[in-house]
Design an enzyme around this catalytic site. Sequence first.
Site, PDB file in Angstrom:
ATOM      1  N   CYS A 329      -4.721  14.785   3.779  1.00 26.47           N
ATOM      2  CA  CYS A 329      -5.686  15.258   4.765  1.00 26.47           C
ATOM      3  C   CYS A 329      -7.013  15.671   4.140  1.00 26.47           C
ATOM      4  O   CYS A 329      -7.924  16.097   4.845  1.00 26.47           O
ATOM      5  CB  CYS A 329      -5.100  16.436   5.551  1.00 26.47           C
ATOM      6  N   HIS A 330      -7.144  15.596   2.807  1.00 29.94           N
ATOM      7  CA  HIS A 330      -8.391  15.997   2.171  1.00 29.94           C
ATOM      8  C   HIS A 330      -9.398  14.855   2.132  1.00 29.94           C
ATOM      9  O   HIS A 330      -9.038  13.691   2.092  1.00 29.94           O
ATOM     10  CB  HIS A 330      -8.146  16.466   0.733  1.00 29.94           C
TER      11      HIS A 330
END
Length: 387
Positions: A329-330
Amino acid sequence: MADEKKVYLDYNATTPLESEVIGAITNSLTEAWGNPSSSHDAGIKAKKVIDEARYNVANMIGAKSSDIIFTSGGTEGNNMIIQTAVKYAYHDLSNGYPGGDNRDKLPHFITSNLEHDSVKLVLEHLAEEGTASVTFVPASSKTGQVDVDDVLSAIRPSTCMITVMMANNETGVIQPIKLISEKLRQINQSRKSLPKILLHTDAAQAIGKIEVDVEDLGVDYLTVVGHKFYGPRIGAIYVRNLGNKDVPLYPMLYGGGQERNYRPGTENTVMIAGLGKEAFKDRIRVNGKFATSERLPNTCNVSILSDKLQGHKVLSNCRILQASIGAACHSQNRPSPILLAIGVPESVARNALRLSVGRETTKDDIDCVIQDLIQAVNQLENHTTET
């Protein structure tokens, strides 16, 4: 290139479904499709599937079936537990809790600067809206762990919860949850009229890789994420002695009476049911390898040192390797905040590759990956960029 062999080393992001899981899902689709709340045969079959799954999840972490609540995944579970702690502070303990408008008296959380966004962003949001206050304890650049004494020294009279992940998804470093629990138990016993400080750990990356036992850990809450250990994209939370107000749980949703009113909505029966050679010599930096810290056995975070070898560029030039530069999710354009938090220089963190193996990974796969990385690095370093 499309027909070339691919090697998947991103198991910390998600794992494939185990064949037995696929079988359980398929069986549920055909045999247990009824509404588990219904009293007819189809509903009874579905409820039986859920009851068996609840027992199996509980048994996996050394818990009681009655202490397991199914959720849509880890994000929902973490949110539910954190929101519960806020309500616990404001409502259940209104008489003895030092509440009020003063920010210093808001419900106080202690966490690390290594957490997944489903913990980090929730706490940041609560702080921004003035609902709670948060202390982010920095991890040591010498161990990759939070120091237990640093965590405990952050305790205030208004502290309602400590939440620290069990193992980091990027470095694989295992955090000292059991030691935090042991010392916290002593502190709770000495707080007298002050509320108990609750302890939560997100065990998403630990389950299936190391032993996870809630009794041994001594936690009040624990988060389970299925797709991290060859299960479906669904989750569960453990709540110690669920129903006891000393370790409460509040619903985030309201509707039917499913999951004993803690998580209403018709149950998703189907989902409930189922790197070695150093080819780069001294140019390799292993991130998160500490002499005094244990790590997950499947996780390797490495940087190949060069100003041209940012992680996302290396991966985009790989033909075989399928991996990531950090948490799924980064942002792919920023160095990992987890690596920066444990003292990895920004120039090194930008080059990071997170390689996480799984059950199906072979030595031949790793050999292929090393050769693939060599060609990707050569391609990037030999490429002249026009200015």
